[in-house]
Enzyme design. Structure first.
Site, mmCIF file in Angstrom:
data_model
loop_
_atom_site.group_PDB
_atom_site.id
_atom_site.type_symbol
_atom_site.label_atom_id
_atom_site.label_comp_id
_atom_site.label_asym_id
_atom_site.label_seq_id
_atom_site.Cartn_x
_atom_site.Cartn_y
_atom_site.Cartn_z
ATOM 1 N N ARG A 121 8.022 21.617 2.619
ATOM 2 C CA ARG A 121 7.612 21.858 1.560
ATOM 3 C C ARG A 121 8.421 21.384 0.329
ATOM 4 N NH1 ARG A 121 6.544 26.678 4.041
ATOM 5 N NH2 ARG A 121 4.364 26.828 4.602
ATOM 6 N N LYS A 143 4.563 9.581 -8.985
ATOM 7 C CA LYS A 143 3.208 9.370 -8.231
ATOM 8 C C LYS A 143 3.718 8.872 -6.703
ATOM 9 C CE LYS A 143 -0.583 8.582 -11.099
ATOM 10 N NZ LYS A 143 -1.670 7.541 -11.616
ATOM 11 N N GLU A 185 2.700 -5.857 -14.082
ATOM 12 C CA GLU A 185 2.831 -4.593 -14.488
ATOM 13 C C GLU A 185 3.541 -4.702 -15.900
ATOM 14 O OE1 GLU A 185 0.949 -2.069 -13.286
ATOM 15 O OE2 GLU A 185 0.957 -2.388 -11.022
ATOM 16 N N LYS A 227 6.884 3.692 -19.833
ATOM 17 C CA LYS A 227 6.419 4.389 -18.786
ATOM 18 C C LYS A 227 6.876 5.977 -19.035
ATOM 19 C CE LYS A 227 4.786 5.124 -14.231
ATOM 20 N NZ LYS A 227 4.284 4.777 -12.937
ATOM 21 N N GLU A 237 -1.412 13.496 -15.186
ATOM 22 C CA GLU A 237 -2.502 12.630 -15.493
ATOM 23 C C GLU A 237 -3.870 13.510 -15.881
ATOM 24 O OE1 GLU A 237 -2.737 8.813 -13.264
ATOM 25 O OE2 GLU A 237 -4.917 9.016 -13.512
ATOM 26 N N ARG A 241 -1.996 9.651 -19.459
ATOM 27 C CA ARG A 241 -1.343 8.895 -18.423
ATOM 28 C C ARG A 241 -2.161 7.851 -17.505
ATOM 29 N NH1 ARG A 241 3.088 10.502 -13.751
ATOM 30 N NH2 ARG A 241 3.137 8.592 -12.527
ATOM 31 N N ASN A 245 -3.198 3.022 -15.834
ATOM 32 C CA ASN A 245 -3.948 2.388 -14.718
ATOM 33 C C ASN A 245 -4.826 1.256 -15.304
ATOM 34 O OD1 ASN A 245 -3.226 3.989 -12.524
ATOM 35 N ND2 ASN A 245 -4.197 5.431 -13.103
ATOM 36 N N HIS A 248 -6.674 -1.085 -12.949
ATOM 37 C CA HIS A 248 -6.285 -0.759 -11.465
ATOM 38 C C HIS A 248 -7.676 -0.308 -10.646
ATOM 39 C CE1 HIS A 248 -2.556 -0.849 -12.609
ATOM 40 N NE2 HIS A 248 -1.970 -0.064 -11.515
ATOM 41 N N HIS A 252 -7.870 -1.937 -7.426
ATOM 42 C CA HIS A 252 -7.957 -1.112 -6.220
ATOM 43 C C HIS A 252 -9.033 -1.345 -5.400
ATOM 44 C CE1 HIS A 252 -5.053 2.449 -7.759
ATOM 45 N NE2 HIS A 252 -4.610 1.133 -7.413
ATOM 46 N N HIS A 265 -0.505 -5.946 -4.587
ATOM 47 C CA HIS A 265 -1.046 -5.283 -5.657
ATOM 48 C C HIS A 265 -1.165 -5.830 -6.988
ATOM 49 C CE1 HIS A 265 -1.783 -1.287 -7.622
ATOM 50 N NE2 HIS A 265 -0.811 -1.482 -8.387
HETATM 51 P P1 NAD Z 1 6.226 -3.851 -1.435
HETATM 52 O O1 NAD Z 1 6.526 -2.533 -1.570
HETATM 53 O O2 NAD Z 1 4.785 -4.214 -0.389
HETATM 54 O O3 NAD Z 1 7.089 -4.986 -1.789
HETATM 55 C C1 NAD Z 1 6.924 -6.268 -1.826
HETATM 56 C C2 NAD Z 1 7.497 -7.243 -0.504
HETATM 57 O O4 NAD Z 1 8.844 -7.379 -0.983
HETATM 58 C C3 NAD Z 1 7.457 -6.721 0.577
HETATM 59 O O5 NAD Z 1 7.106 -7.558 1.760
HETATM 60 C C4 NAD Z 1 9.022 -5.934 0.619
HETATM 61 O O6 NAD Z 1 9.598 -5.947 1.879
HETATM 62 C C5 NAD Z 1 9.768 -6.879 -0.142
HETATM 63 N N1 NAD Z 1 10.842 -6.952 -0.596
HETATM 64 C C6 NAD Z 1 11.300 -5.665 -1.369
HETATM 65 N N2 NAD Z 1 12.273 -5.871 -2.118
HETATM 66 C C7 NAD Z 1 12.985 -7.236 -1.898
HETATM 67 C C8 NAD Z 1 13.764 -7.867 -2.151
HETATM 68 N N3 NAD Z 1 14.894 -7.382 -3.074
HETATM 69 N N4 NAD Z 1 14.161 -9.185 -1.511
HETATM 70 C C9 NAD Z 1 13.216 -9.673 -0.646
HETATM 71 N N5 NAD Z 1 12.060 -8.921 -0.457
HETATM 72 C C10 NAD Z 1 12.038 -7.801 -0.936
HETATM 73 O O7 NAD Z 1 5.149 -4.040 -2.975
HETATM 74 P P2 NAD Z 1 5.563 -3.825 -4.265
HETATM 75 O O8 NAD Z 1 4.706 -4.559 -5.068
HETATM 76 O O9 NAD Z 1 6.842 -3.273 -4.472
HETATM 77 O O10 NAD Z 1 4.878 -2.205 -4.459
HETATM 78 C C11 NAD Z 1 3.204 -2.064 -4.235
HETATM 79 C C12 NAD Z 1 2.988 -0.837 -3.817
HETATM 80 O O11 NAD Z 1 3.369 0.003 -5.105
HETATM 81 C C13 NAD Z 1 1.506 -0.673 -3.756
HETATM 82 O O12 NAD Z 1 1.342 0.212 -2.744
HETATM 83 C C14 NAD Z 1 0.981 0.168 -4.987
HETATM 84 O O13 NAD Z 1 -0.113 1.014 -4.961
HETATM 85 C C15 NAD Z 1 2.384 1.125 -5.472
HETATM 86 N N6 NAD Z 1 2.317 1.464 -6.572
HETATM 87 C C16 NAD Z 1 2.564 2.776 -7.014
HETATM 88 C C17 NAD Z 1 2.792 3.153 -8.209
HETATM 89 C C18 NAD Z 1 3.339 4.589 -8.680
HETATM 90 O O14 NAD Z 1 3.253 4.804 -9.691
HETATM 91 N N7 NAD Z 1 3.653 5.373 -7.645
HETATM 92 C C19 NAD Z 1 2.709 2.085 -9.539
HETATM 93 C C20 NAD Z 1 2.452 0.939 -9.225
HETATM 94 C C21 NAD Z 1 2.250 0.419 -7.836
HETATM 95 N N1 GLY Z 2 1.083 3.554 -11.847
HETATM 96 C C1 GLY Z 2 0.189 4.553 -12.696
HETATM 97 C C2 GLY Z 2 0.973 5.816 -12.959
HETATM 98 O O1 GLY Z 2 2.181 5.934 -12.533
HETATM 99 O O2 GLY Z 2 0.342 6.605 -13.444
#
Ligand code: NAD
Ligand code: GLY
Length: 364
Positions: A121, A143, A185, A227, A237, A241, A245, A248, A252, A265
């Protein structure tokens, strides 16, 4: 290389936390001081582990550290992979004082955060983002989620980390494609809340594309500040907030259509932001010259400015109605009033949306 550390605070009362930004933060921040218990589980993936895991473990030599190394890819951001984290936590007798550390991009960060939110939890967690996208967006704001085959980020929780530690040195190993996706972003913040920043990005895009240390640190800091401000105003949100998006809902839909396996993404978000901007022009808010500026800047970053050729209007319509911004069956979208100002609205006609989708989905 090391640089002076910058600190940005996410102000959320007793859930407030610092974001440390700089080159060499791994060495400069006492990570252990943000961990209250003696046990740690580092969650990372098979790509990031060989690059940075040992360096992180070295910083935590006083703690009992376990590790779980996940397969790499958005297609693994699901309940099956999440279970591997729980297997490790339960198998190695981690209790409620355990801290989880996410070492990687947004996929690792989102999954680790959700594991932390739900294990017994809720246990503390720390974000150590290693992609540009994770450094400017996903590691901040709490998030957390995994995907479902029928929809992106459908299962998750709002759950804030104890700290976010951004070492810009990690960007040196990031492939260009991932770096460009992160810039999508960064550009988003200019579009939704900061027209001056958008203009700065237009003027400094060459420096950023060359990964100039100072330009990058500035862009990451401004993005995190934007942010943090929005999240502090509306953590879960309920309203404002949602502007984070921008693009998005379209993006998405693209990711889900492709089964999370083709565009990454940030690429999907880039095409989605262009579609949202085009709709903003169609409803009479955004100036058409600004739409051109947005497309130009994204194109400079080698990002897509139109959806994948095999997607049709109906694909978008089917997938967009599953968006989390749909309320009482009404689709709401983030649109631009002008550069630097966004709103969440259902004030567009289905004809307007159709026109934008038909234009976007028509090959030239
Ligand atoms: P990812 O986590 O898939 O990383 C991209 C690639 O880079 C992967 O292959 C990873 O292994 C590699 N990598 C990571 N760091 C590295 C480094 N320093 N050197 C070499 N390779 C490296 O993708 P991302 O773009 O970081 O994140 C996308 C994800 O984030 C999506 O799932 C999206 O939905 C999510 N997201 C979440 C929020 C939130 O607010 N929580 C906001 C935006 C995106
Ligand atoms: N990436 C959208 C949020 O954090 O709200």
């Amino acid at each position: 290389m090391t640089s002076e550390l910058t600190q940005v605070q996410v102000s959320l009362g007793d859930r407030s936390y610092p974001i440390f930004i700089g080159a060499g933060t791994f060495q400069q921040v006492d990570i252990a001081s943000h961990i209250s218990g003696t046990k740690v589980l580092i969650v990372t993936n098979e790509t990031v582990a060989p690059l940075y895991l040992e360096m992180l473990k070295h910083q935590l030599s006083e703690k009992q550290v376990d590790t779980v190394v996940l397969a790499d890819g958005e297609q693994y951001k699901n309940l099956d992979t999440l279970n591997l984290i729980f297997d490790q936590l339960i198998g190695s007798h981690h209790d409620r004082k355990t801290t989880l550390i996410a070492l990687g991009g947004g996929v690792v960060g989102d999954m680790t955060g959700f594991a932390a939110a739900s294990y017994q939890r809720g246990v503390p967690f720390i974000q150590i983002p290693t992609t540009l996208l994770a450094q400017v967006d996903s590691s901040v704001g709490g998030k957390t989620a995994v995907n479902h085959a029928m929809g992106k980020n459908m299962i998750g929780a709002f759950y804030q980390p104890q700290a976010v530690i951004i070492d810009t040195n990690t960007l040196a190993t990031l492939p260009d494609r991932e770096f460009h996706a992160g810039l999508a972003e960064v550009i988003k913040y200019g579009l939704i809340v900061d027209a001056d920043f958008f203009q700065w990005l237009e003027s400094n895009i060459d420096n950023l594309l060359q990964r100039n240390e100072q330009a990058l640190a500035y862009a990451i800091e401004l993005s995190c500040k934007s942010k943090a401000r929005v999240v502090a105003e509306d953590e879960t949100e309920q309203g404002i907030r949602a502007i984070l998006n921008l693009g998005h809902t379209f993006g998405h839909a693209i990711e889900t259509f492709q089964g999370y396996k083709q565009w990454i993404h940030g690429e999907a978000v880039a095409a989605g932001m262009v579609m949202a901007a085009a709709l903003s022009v169609t409803v009479g808010d955004l100036a058409v010259e600004d739409l051109h500026r947005i497309k130009h800047l994204l194109h400079r970053c080698s990002l897509p400015i139109a959806p994948p050729l095999d997607m049709a209007v109906d694909d978008f319509m089917t997938l967009m109605v599953r968006d989390k911004k749909v309320l009482d069956g009404q689709l709401r979208l983030v649109l631009l009033k002008r550069l630097g100002e966004a709103c969440v609205t259902d004030q567009f006609s289905i004809d307007h949306l159709n026109r934008v989708l038909i234009d976007a989905c028509s090959p030239l």
